[in-house]
Every structure is written in C-alpha cells, then in structure tokens.
Design a protein around this motif. Structure first.
Motif, PDB file in Angstrom:
ATOM      1  N   THR A 231       0.856  -1.210  -0.111  1.00 52.69           N
ATOM      2  CA  THR A 231       0.198  -0.033  -0.211  1.00 52.69           C
ATOM      3  C   THR A 231       0.949   1.166   0.168  1.00 52.69           C
ATOM      4  O   THR A 231       2.239   1.158   0.186  1.00 52.69           O
ATOM      5  CB  THR A 231      -1.083   0.107   1.247  1.00 52.69           C
ATOM      6  OG1 THR A 231       0.038   0.278   2.332  1.00 52.69           O
ATOM      7  CG2 THR A 231      -1.576  -1.342   1.434  1.00 52.69           C
ATOM      8  N   VAL A 232       0.206   2.373  -0.056  1.00 52.92           N
ATOM      9  CA  VAL A 232       1.100   3.744   0.081  1.00 52.92           C
ATOM     10  C   VAL A 232       1.840   3.921   1.418  1.00 52.92           C
ATOM     11  O   VAL A 232       2.997   4.271   1.370  1.00 52.92           O
ATOM     12  CB  VAL A 232      -0.048   4.931  -0.062  1.00 52.92           C
ATOM     13  CG1 VAL A 232       0.769   6.191  -0.076  1.00 52.92           C
ATOM     14  CG2 VAL A 232      -0.677   4.748  -1.377  1.00 52.92           C
ATOM     15  N   ALA A 233       1.258   3.200   2.211  1.00 53.83           N
ATOM     16  CA  ALA A 233       1.870   3.369   3.498  1.00 53.83           C
ATOM     17  C   ALA A 233       2.886   2.400   4.008  1.00 53.83           C
ATOM     18  O   ALA A 233       3.766   2.211   4.707  1.00 53.83           O
ATOM     19  CB  ALA A 233       0.864   3.333   4.814  1.00 53.83           C
ATOM     20  N   ALA A 234       2.805   1.158   3.210  1.00 54.68           N
ATOM     21  CA  ALA A 234       3.426  -0.142   3.436  1.00 54.68           C
ATOM     22  C   ALA A 234       4.190  -0.708   2.260  1.00 54.68           C
ATOM     23  O   ALA A 234       3.471  -1.260   1.615  1.00 54.68           O
ATOM     24  CB  ALA A 234       2.929  -1.130   4.251  1.00 54.68           C
ATOM     25  N   HIS A 235       5.396  -0.469   2.198  1.00 59.79           N
ATOM     26  CA  HIS A 235       5.956  -0.989   0.891  1.00 59.79           C
ATOM     27  C   HIS A 235       7.677  -0.793   1.246  1.00 59.79           C
ATOM     28  O   HIS A 235       8.116  -0.297   2.259  1.00 59.79           O
ATOM     29  CB  HIS A 235       5.673  -0.153  -0.165  1.00 59.79           C
ATOM     30  CG  HIS A 235       6.091   1.600   0.044  1.00 59.79           C
ATOM     31  ND1 HIS A 235       7.164   2.053   0.072  1.00 59.79           N
ATOM     32  CD2 HIS A 235       5.103   2.432   0.331  1.00 59.79           C
ATOM     33  CE1 HIS A 235       7.185   3.406   0.198  1.00 59.79           C
ATOM     34  NE2 HIS A 235       5.681   3.426   0.351  1.00 59.79           N
TER      35      HIS A 235
END
Lengths: 363, 474
Positions: A231-235
């Motif tokens: 996701t935008v927050a988790a990568h």
C-alpha cells in the motif's frame, strides 16, 4: 548399521537442539535482527542428510546440500504467497499478478515471480535462473554486461568476465544475492538468514545480512512482508542517489551485470538512455514529472516506485527532493513478471501504460 | 514440508488508513488506463499508430508503443547494448534526431529520425503504408500528383531550381531559441509534438485532429480549441474553394457554415511564432522578411500586409468566394496555408500547387521578372480576362486593368492611371508594345511602392511613385 544410524540420528537431534538454542539466544540478544530466520534448525538443516536411515521425502533426491541444508534456495522459496512469513519467489502454478503485481488480489512479491520465465517462450519475462529453468535462448550473457562494478566487498559478478552461456544464479559469483566472491550460493549469503535484519538498512556493509534483501552493500527499507499487496503506507523503500556513483543504490546492484544500461544516464537531458539514479526533483518545477503520484498530491506509488536518499522509513508522499529517484525497479521486476522484459506492467502490450506515472503529460 | 518462520509482525494492515487505500486504488487504475494526449495522438493510435518493422505485431510491441521510437537502454532485443543506429541517440531514440551537417535537400531517410517512417512512399513497408499528402491535396482536395510522404514533400523535383522546401537546417537552427528545443531535437519538433500530433489527414474537416503544436506552446496542440482557429484570429476570414468545387471550401470540402475559419487552425499565429521576425535562409542565401500580418495602417511604408489585417485601398476585384458584395471592411485576412505549403512544393517559396480551388497555371518561379507569380495571384484576383467579360483569352493573366484602370469606375484607386501624361516607356519595355512588369518586383510580403521602391529594375526601367505617393503592394 542401524545402531550407527541411530546414534547419528540422536547426535543430529542433539546438535539441532543446541543450534536452535544458540540461534534463539542470538535472536533474543540482538533486537535489531528482526528479519532473521527463527524456529527449529531442523526446519532447514540436517547434519547427515539422513533421518531414520534415509533422506526425508520432502528433501528430494538431489542432496545433500551445502551448509547442511535440506534443500536449495528454490526448495524453500517455492510456493504460493498468502501473506505469511515465507517469501515465495517461484511458483508451479500461475501466480495472481493482475495489472501491476501490486494490487489487492495479487500474490506476488516485490521481485515478482520466476514462474513466467519458466513457461514456454518466457525468456524475456525475467531472469533465467540456473536450476529453475533453461538458459535464455537469445541472450548468452547479461545484456549490457561490463563487469566493472563491484559490490561493497569488492566482488564483481563473474569476476569481471561472464562466460558465454552461463546462467544467472540466485547468489554467488553469478548471482544477485550475497557475495559474488563465493561460488557456493549458500556460502555467498552466509549469515543472511540467521543474522538478517529488517526495516531500515541504511548503512550496509560487506555482510549479506546487513544488505537490503541480502544484496551486499545495498541499502533500503525492507517491507515486512516483501511487498505482499503493498500500500501507499507499507512498501519497500528503495535506495537511490543521483550521479550514478553510489554503490549502495538498488540500481547499482543491477549495474553490476547490466553496466552499459547505466552508462550515459547521468548527463542530463537529452538522455541517451533512460536515466536511473536521477531525481525527478532535478527537473523544472513545472515539468510533467512533478505530477508523479498525482498533481499536487504526489503519493508514493508502490506499483511504480521511486527511490530515495533516505531509506529510514517508507514514504507515503514524495517531495521531489531526493525522494523521486528513478530506479531500475521503477519499471522492472527483478525476478520476473508476466510481461515482456520483466516489466511491472504490460508495457509491450500497450502504448506504454505505466510510463505515464512519470511522463504525466502524455496521459 | 516444514518451513522456517520469521518473527516479523504484520503491522501494515493496522497502519493502513482509508485515504491511503483510496489513493492507491486511484493510482493502480491509472496503470492500464491511457486515454490522454499520446493515446489520442496519431503515433499513439493502437491501430494506425507508430509501428517499427519487426517490433510491431506479431512482434512483441503493440502498435503505438513507445519502443517503436525509443530504446530505453539504447538497445533492442537480443543484440544489446548496440542500438539500431550503432550508438546511443539522444532522447533514447533509435536514431539521431537530425543530421545537422545536412544543410540542403535532397534529404536522406537517415537525416531525420522521423524520416525513418515518413520515408519515400516507395520505400515504406508495407508499400505506401504511411501516406502523407501536401496541404493542397489533404485539405485543398487537389488529388492529382503531388508528394505522398513527408520526405517526398521536402525532396520535390530536386533537379528543378524552382522547387522549394522548408530548409530543415534553418528550422532546426532557428528553433533552438525555444526552451524545449534541444540541439539533438529533430527539426520536425519545431512545429509538431510527436506525442500529441493527431491524424488530421483522416479528418481534414475537424481541426480537433490537428497535427500542430506552436513552437511557443510545444506541450499543447494548436488549432484544436475554438480560440485557436482562423475565425478567431482577428479580421474576417473566408476559406478558399475546395478544388474543383464552387460550393465547398477548404479544409476538406466543408460547406458555407464551416468556411468562416472555424474549421481552420490559426496558421498565422502558428507560423509567426518564427516568421514574425527576419530569419536567415540558407537556401535563399538571404534573410527572409518578417511577416507583419497584424498591423493596419493603410498605404504607408510602416503599414502591415494587406493580405493580413491591413485593408485594400479603395476597391478590389476578386474571384469567388472573395467577390462577395458585402466584402468586410478592410477586406479579408488570409491564412498562410491558403497560399503556402509547409514542407515542400514544386513551386518557389513553398507556393501551393493549387489555390482557391484551381491548379496554378504554371510553375511559380523564383524569377521576379516574369509573370509566373500571377499564376498565384490569379487564383483569387481578377485579371483582365475576368474583368473584361471573359471573352478574350488573350487577356488571361494580363493585369493592366488592376494597375491602370479600365472602363467606367473600375479604375478609381488604380496606382498608375494612363492618359494623364504618363509615359509607358518609363516603366515598360516597349517592344512590340508595353510589356508587363514582373509581379515579383512589387508584390511580396512586406512590399510597398514609393519613389524609391522598387526603384530602378534590372532592365534599367524606373518605377515611379504611385498615385498618393506610397502604396502597400502586398
């Protein structure tokens, strides 16, 4: 013989228990070693490649293996990802990739999957890794190979000369992971599994364990589940740097084998080759590139990632100040994808597709 | 099989926030959707777009794909890293944009990257697969002869001294003053944006399919918006007749409703991004005059061209469709493309093969002294034949009336009246009688006549000042 075998089995068990205890102790004493493999030693190792007088069926018939392992790299890393603790990079069944391999229904990881390379006509869809599939029928050497870029430990893939027909390996002299100075893949990544760290790896050294995904000398922020449905927050947060001389960037890793692709990429527009390790923040403030991630929104795009100087944490937005650095992995999946030239999206089958993530005025 | 496990937690599901997911979904959707300027362009068309040799289906790349022009790694399939041209090319193109040592035509396919596809129609694979006609044919309807490709348009009649072309070195050299234009750019980029140019030849009546981008506005199309068309230029525009028709008009044979310039891109603003100032021509070995299409001023040396915003003097005798009783005050303003081609022409000065619905009566030459220029003028202006009732064919392409007046009131504003003491021999050769003066001495962009202009001609005759002392003559 049976007695001997029994005693060896007992010794194996003792050793395994001791090793497990030591490993567990090391894990407990090293709070930064979050990504280290844990669990029973016997999950991966066998002292004599024998259990109860013979090899275990799940070990296969190809052993024994180096480092007392029960299998090869693929033996452990072959499967179907479900968000669990084991990263699978090779599947026997078609993985779910979707449009970009980053969607909410995909089951591939950041590097993609070697499955498609192993299929008929799949040579262009990824790296033809020795042991997983046959050699590339067209390319007998890494395209653009120069052999003049070294890892942090001084090792160079192929020691600077790639034999014609030599396939790439997971690790070692002809591999990506670990030291290129070691013939043995297991030896190349020595310590990587047991001492591996997770999260931010900002100061990689010569040890595989301290490199992003056991890539020697490469920095980066490791996503906890290898970008399973990121996701935008988790990568992952890939390391980039401008100028092309920083050997800790993810693109410098690729340059060890594909050096020509990275020549003449830092001279500025007009580019002779598509730039990597170039910050889109170096473009004019009103350039089309400033709309990466959406005009004035500039969200990080896990499907078409950009690298950054600071990899202490994953970015949710980009600011065009050292955090919009084009990388090889911005477009490519390192292991493989269903797409021509292991692209993240179906570039060849479209008029360009994901190119507009950066070349926004074309869309 | 038992697998090792890690102690990694899975905190991301917790960290996710709704807005981030929403943003991601938007971004994800954009990977496959490409309906923007490039997708709408001629090159990005998935059916008729760019397709390079074996790369196109059944090759690996879809029609319209970037790879047909760009080699991101300066290499292509299996022979990496050697690119098609042998060395990396700027903009990661498969060939250099322009071979700037080529100062004059004839151009070769390898001189301009774009010519790799827009080549001679006889060299195209498949044969004639990329036909590009000149303006006279594509928009004027003159479908007899003429070039069939862009390269052919530039290379017309290479042995003939009067064929003209937009010198690509001059274009390239001049365009470097525009910030987007680089030394390595193809000269075509001065007038076109290859990522935006649309397929206007298929839709000549619809300017939304324009292939133009102004040098000063490279990142957008020109002519696609209503305010970028000739009817919005300022002044009155009337489209010329479509070839062979008395009822339809350019572009593409539109009717009366579309003949007001609403279907024609504003070529004046477009061309004058460059031609508003003097430009050096390596072909002509001189500077070309600056075009002043905006200034009024009537008959004064400082006034603008009458074919532009400046008006005619007193009266004017025109052919259809400019003969309307209610001629707008100040006359009409013309579009550059009403008379000129963009790429090349068999005539001098890029003059079209056909103008206002008819083919030129002969080759428009560089020679000022003849009457070949009247082949162009006569497409819209009435010659003696027209004004004399069209009964005496000998009066075709004769221009006495417009210069010296005829019967009745027709001569009310002529510049040189006869019978008032004028001496024919002052201006005209006299054997066997007064001979016409070459149009080119007085009628060209920026021209005017007074006591010193054009002054003494090469034959020793001196043109006196016209009535009123000065007259704008173009």
């Amino acid at each position: 013989m049976k007695r001997k075998a029994d005693s060896r089995s007992a010794l194996d068990g003792l050793l395994a228990s001791l090793t497990g205890c030591v490993s567990l102790l090391l894990v407990l004493l090293a709070p930064s070693a979050q990504a280290a493999v844990t669990g029973l030693c016997s999950s991966c190792h066998t002292m004599h490649y024998s259990q109860d007088g013979g090899a275990m069926p799940e070990w296969g018939d190809d052993g024994p293996f180096e480092s007392l392992l029960t299998s090869t790299c693929a033996g452990c890393h072959m499967g179907v990802n479900d968000g669990g603790a084991m990263p699978f990079v090779f599947s026997s069944q078609p993985p779910v990739y979707g449009v970009s391999g980053s969607g909410s229904d995909s089951n591939t990881l950041a590097g993609g999957n070697f499955y498609w390379v192993a299929q008929a006509g799949g040579d262009t869809r990824g790296h033809n890794v020795y042991g997983l599939m046959a050699r590339d029928q067209t390319l007998s050497q890494p395209p653009g190979y120069t052999g003049n870029r070294a890892a942090a430990d001084g090792s160079v893939p192929g020691a600077g000369s790639w034999p014609v027909g030599q396939q790439v390996t997971c690790a070692g002299v002809y591999g990506c992971h670990g030291s290129h100075a070691e013939q043995s893949p297991a030896e190349a990544v020595r310590g990587g599994h047991h001492q591996g760290r997770g999260g931010a790896l900002v100061t990689p050294d010569t040890e595989p364990a301290n490199g992003f995904r056991m890539l020697v000398g490469i920095a980066g922020y490791e996503d906890a589940d290898w970008e399973f449905r990121p996701t935008v927050a988790a990568h992952n947060q890939y390391k980039g740097s401008t100028g092309g001389a920083d050997n800790s960037t993810i693109s410098s890793l690729c340059a060890r084998c594909h050096g020509n692709f990275h020549s003449a990429v830092s001279a500025g527009s007009p580019w002779l080759r598509h730039p990597v390790d170039y910050d889109m923040g170096s473009t004019a403030p009103n350039s089309e590139y400033r709309s990466y991630g959406g005009a004035e929104r500039n969200s990080y795009r896990p499907d078409i990632p950009v690298a950054s100087l600071n990899v202490s944490q994953p970015l949710t937005r980009v600011t065009f100040s050292g955090d919009t650095i084009v990388a090889c992995v911005s477009c490519h999946r390192a292991h493989g994808s269903p797409n021509h030239k292991m692209m993240r999206w179906d570039y060849a089958g479209s008029i360009g597709g994901g190119c507009t993530a950066c070349h926004t005025s074309k869309d | 099989m038992s697998r090792p496990v890690t102690d990694q937690s899975r905190p991301k599901r917790i960290r996710q926030v709704t807005f981030a997911t929403a943003l991601w979904l938007v971004a994800l959707a954009s990977v496959s959707a490409w309906a923007g300027p490039y997708g709408n362009s001629a090159h990005g068309d998935t059916v008729n777009g760019v397709a390079r040799g074996d790369l196109a289906p059944p090759g690996p790349y879809a029609v319209g794909n970037c790879a047909h022009c760009h080699e991101q790694h300066a290499s292509m399939g299996g022979v990496e890293p050697a690119p098609a041209s042998g060395s990396p090319s700027p903009f990661a193109l498969f060939a250099p944009g322009f071979e700037s040592s080529r100062r004059y035509k004839p151009y070769q396919t390898t001189d301009v990257m774009c010519f790799g596809c827009h080549a001679d129609s006889s060299l195209q694979v498949p044969l004639g697969s990329l036909l590009n006609y000149d303006y006279a044919r594509a928009f004027g309807g003159y479908d007899s002869g003429g070039p069939e490709s862009i390269l052919e348009a530039f290379n017309q009649n290479p042995a003939g001294p009067d064929a003209s072309y937009h010198n690509l070195y001059d274009v390239w050299n001049h365009a470097k003053r525009f910030p987007y234009f680089k030394d390595a750019s193809a000269p075509c980029d001065a007038c076109h944006n290859p990522h935006r140019a649309r397929r206007n030849r298929e839709f000549p009546q619809n300017p939304e399919y324009t292939a133009l981008s102004r040098p000063t506005e490279h990142e957008s199309l020109w002519g696609d918006a209503p305010e970028e068309r000739m009817n919005a230029y300022g002044g009155s525009y009337q489209s010329p007749l479509f070839f062979g028709s008395r009822m339809t008009y350019e572009p593409g044979g539109v009717g009366e409703i579309g003949a007001d310039g609403s279907k024609t891109p504003d070529y004046v603003s477009y061309c004058n991004d460059c031609h508003r100032e003097r430009i050096r021509s390596n072909t002509l070995m001189r500077d070309m005059v600056a075009i002043d299409w905006k200034t009024g001023g009537g008959d004064s040396a400082a006034a603008g061209d009458k074919h532009g915003s400046n008006g005619f003097t007193g009266s004017i005798f025109m052919k259809k469709p400019y003969e309307k009783i209610a001629v707008p005050a100040g006359g009409y303003v013309l579009s550059c493309m009403d008379c000129h081609e963009a790429h090349g022409s068999p005539n001098a000065y890029l003059v079209r093969r056909s103008v206002n619905g008819e083919a030129l009566g002969g080759v428009f030459t560089q020679d000022r002294s003849g009457n070949s220029w009247a082949y162009l003028c006569g497409r819209c202006h009435q010659d003696d034949y027209q004004q004399g009732g069209m009964t005496d064919p000998n009066q075709v392409n004769r221009w006495r009336t417009v210069h010296h007046g005829g019967t009745g009131s027709d001569g009310s504003d002529v510049p040189y009246q006869t019978g008032g003491g004028g001496n024919c021999g002052t201006c005209h050769e006299q054997s066997p009688g007064p001979q016409p003066i070459g149009c080119g001495y007085c009628h060209f962009h920026g021209a005017y006549c007074d006591s010193t202009h054009p002054g003494t001609l090469p034959n020793g005759k001196t043109i006196p000042a016209p009535l009123g002392g000065v007259r704008r003559t173009f």
